[in-house]
Design an enzyme around this catalytic site. Structure first.
Site, PDB file in Angstrom:
ATOM      1  N   LYS A  85       0.824  -1.221   0.000  1.00  0.00           N
ATOM      2  CA  LYS A  85       0.000   0.000   0.000  1.00  0.00           C
ATOM      3  C   LYS A  85       0.855   1.266   0.000  1.00  0.00           C
ATOM      4  O   LYS A  85       0.419   2.295  -0.488  1.00  0.00           O
ATOM      5  CB  LYS A  85      -0.957  -0.009   1.188  1.00  0.00           C
ATOM      6  CG  LYS A  85      -0.282   0.217   2.509  1.00  0.00           C
ATOM      7  CD  LYS A  85      -1.299   0.229   3.644  1.00  0.00           C
ATOM      8  CE  LYS A  85      -0.645   0.715   4.905  1.00  0.00           C
ATOM      9  NZ  LYS A  85      -1.241   0.154   6.117  1.00  0.00           N
TER      10      LYS A  85
ATOM     11  N   ARG B  12      -7.316   1.522  16.810  1.00  0.00           N
ATOM     12  CA  ARG B  12      -7.821   1.726  15.457  1.00  0.00           C
ATOM     13  C   ARG B  12      -8.821   0.595  15.266  1.00  0.00           C
ATOM     14  O   ARG B  12      -9.654   0.406  16.143  1.00  0.00           O
ATOM     15  CB  ARG B  12      -6.665   1.743  14.446  1.00  0.00           C
ATOM     16  CG  ARG B  12      -7.028   2.548  13.187  1.00  0.00           C
ATOM     17  CD  ARG B  12      -5.904   2.616  12.178  1.00  0.00           C
ATOM     18  NE  ARG B  12      -5.630   1.297  11.596  1.00  0.00           N
ATOM     19  CZ  ARG B  12      -4.678   1.072  10.685  1.00  0.00           C
ATOM     20  NH1 ARG B  12      -3.906   2.067  10.270  1.00  0.00           N
ATOM     21  NH2 ARG B  12      -4.481  -0.145  10.185  1.00  0.00           N
TER      22      ARG B  12
HETATM   23  C1  LIG Z   1      -0.391  -0.598   6.717  1.00  0.00           C
HETATM   24  C2  LIG Z   1      -0.769  -1.833   7.362  1.00  0.00           C
HETATM   25  C3  LIG Z   1       0.174  -2.840   7.518  1.00  0.00           C
HETATM   26  C4  LIG Z   1       1.629  -2.685   7.091  1.00  0.00           C
HETATM   27  O1  LIG Z   1       2.287  -1.761   7.904  1.00  0.00           O
HETATM   28  P1  LIG Z   1       3.857  -1.477   7.763  1.00  0.00           P
HETATM   29  O2  LIG Z   1       4.171  -0.568   8.860  1.00  0.00           O
HETATM   30  O3  LIG Z   1       4.050  -0.848   6.419  1.00  0.00           O
HETATM   31  O4  LIG Z   1       4.563  -2.775   7.857  1.00  0.00           O
HETATM   32  C5  LIG Z   1      -0.234  -4.004   8.133  1.00  0.00           C
HETATM   33  N1  LIG Z   1      -1.513  -4.171   8.556  1.00  0.00           N
HETATM   34  C6  LIG Z   1      -2.451  -3.228   8.400  1.00  0.00           C
HETATM   35  C7  LIG Z   1      -3.826  -3.486   8.885  1.00  0.00           C
HETATM   36  C8  LIG Z   1      -2.106  -2.024   7.806  1.00  0.00           C
HETATM   37  O5  LIG Z   1      -3.043  -1.084   7.663  1.00  0.00           O
END
Ligand SMILES: *Cc1c(COP(=O)(O)O)cnc(C)c1O
Length: 359
Positions: A39, A134
């Site tokens: 993402k 969250r």
């Molecule tokens: C963005 C996200 C991740 C990945 O996070 P990083 O810090 O880039 O490793 C994992 N799980 C969820 C639910 C996320 O929103």
């Protein structure tokens, strides 16, 4: 020399490959499989391809449109929607995602309806609230939700998960991970018919827990983005030993360079951002303007690799103190990026992407 389009992001795919290889070995050493998160680069196909080539079988993104894009590019992987789906995107989630993270029964029921219509079984991971505040089901509510989900014909619970250090900055500690393990064991005990094959403990913030723990418990998956892309853990943004932190370099170009005063002159009111800026008088200085602004990139996430200082920016211009560098029109300045800058760059339609394949 003007030889390439600016502004641009130079993406070193060989460094990303290296980071993936090292992280897979590391996490496998204690039985954890990585879901590779894309993402931060807007599901960029070239990068997702590298993930799969390096052996990642499960790819996560927060946007269903990115997952659709990767599917249409024939990326061969399991796709996980990381951001809990909204009621308005249910059909697309069923169509494009293999698994989604969920917390709301109403949404899961709607996923079930759509899965029935589309003649599919949709897998879900139930997210547990563990302090970061969250997304997450409160631990006290999980048994009821599991019971209700088990009554749905086209939804299959494949695991539970937790997320840390995203909203509240809460650390995934040994205690928190043990708690997640005990929740998984309890669900499994109450519901012997389901098989929780995926206990997903968190993200890049789980690195310190992972290296320091002797026992990962039932946790067998982490969803990792930033560590792959930028080579860091995310509790204090320390580089992970042996990884590249510079797979992404942002390059902007000088479009004006002149000796000017350091303080704006005339009657002062608000600037573009609606604030009345203040500047310290440092006499006259060489000021260079870069052809990039906050419309293109989160300027605060850029660190110049040259000895210059960013003084401020408007939507399409960034002013720097050139200090002793004698920057000229046409010169390029390279910057390292943090996660926010990378994210903004990768979603910007005005920044060209240049892929590099050698270290
Ligand atoms: C963005 C996200 C991740 C990945 O996070 P990083 O810090 O880039 O490793 C994992 N799980 C969820 C639910 C996320 O929103």
């Amino acid at each position: 020399m003007i030889n390439s389009i600016t502004p641009r992001i130079e993406i070193n795919l060989a460094k990303i490959s290296h980071n993936i290889e090292k992280l897979i070995i590391l996490y496998h050493s204690k039985g954890i499989e990585m879901t590779g998160v894309v993402k931060g680069v807007c599901g960029q196909i070239e990068i997702a391809k590298v993930y799969v080539e390096m052996g990642i079988k499960s790819i996560g993104d927060s946007k269903i449109s990115s997952i659709q894009k990767m599917r249409e590019a024939n990326i061969e992987a399991e796709f996980i929607l990381l951001r809990i789906p909204g009621l308005s995107e249910i059909d697309a989630v069923i169509m494009h995602a293999d698994i989604s993270l969920n917390t709301e029964l109403e949404v899961i029921k709607s996923l079930n309806d759509s899965a029935k219509t589309q003649n599919k079984i949709h897998k879900i991971i139930l997210m547990i609230e563990m302090g970061d505040l969250r997304e997450g089901i409160l631990p006290d509510d999980i048994d009821d939700i599991v019971k209700d989900v088990l009554a749905l014909s086209n939804i299959k619970i494949v695991g539970i998960g937790s997320n840390f250090a995203c909203f509240g900055g809460v650390k995934p500690t040994e205690d928190k991970m043990n708690h997640l393990t005990s929740i998984a064991q309890k669900i499994q005990k109450i519901n012997p018919t389901i098989s929780l094959t995926r206990i997903s403990g968190g993200n890049s913030a789980n690195y310190n827990w992972f290296v320091n723990t002797e026992n990962t418990g039932e946790v067998n998956n982490l969803r990792v983005g930033e560590s792959i892309l930028l080579g860091r853990e995310t509790l204090s943004r320390m580089p992970i030993p042996g990884l590249y932190t510079d797979a992404f370099t942002f390059v902007a170009e000088v479009i004006e360079s002149k000796i000017k005063p350091s303080v704006p002159y005339g009657e002062i009111a608000q600037n573009t951002l609606g604030i009345t800026p203040e500047f310290k008088d440092r006499g006259i200085m060489r000021r260079a303007i870069l052809g990039v602004g906050f419309q293109d990139v989160l300027i605060s996430g850029l660190t110049p690799l040259l000895d210059v200082v960013i003084l401020g920016s408007s939507s399409d211009h960034t002013v720097v103190d050139a200090k002793g560098t004698n920057l000229r029109v046409g010169d390029e300045i390279a910057f390292s990026v943090d996660y926010g800058a990378m994210l903004s760059i990768m979603t910007s339609c005005n920044i060209s992407k240049k892929y590099i394949n050698v270290i």
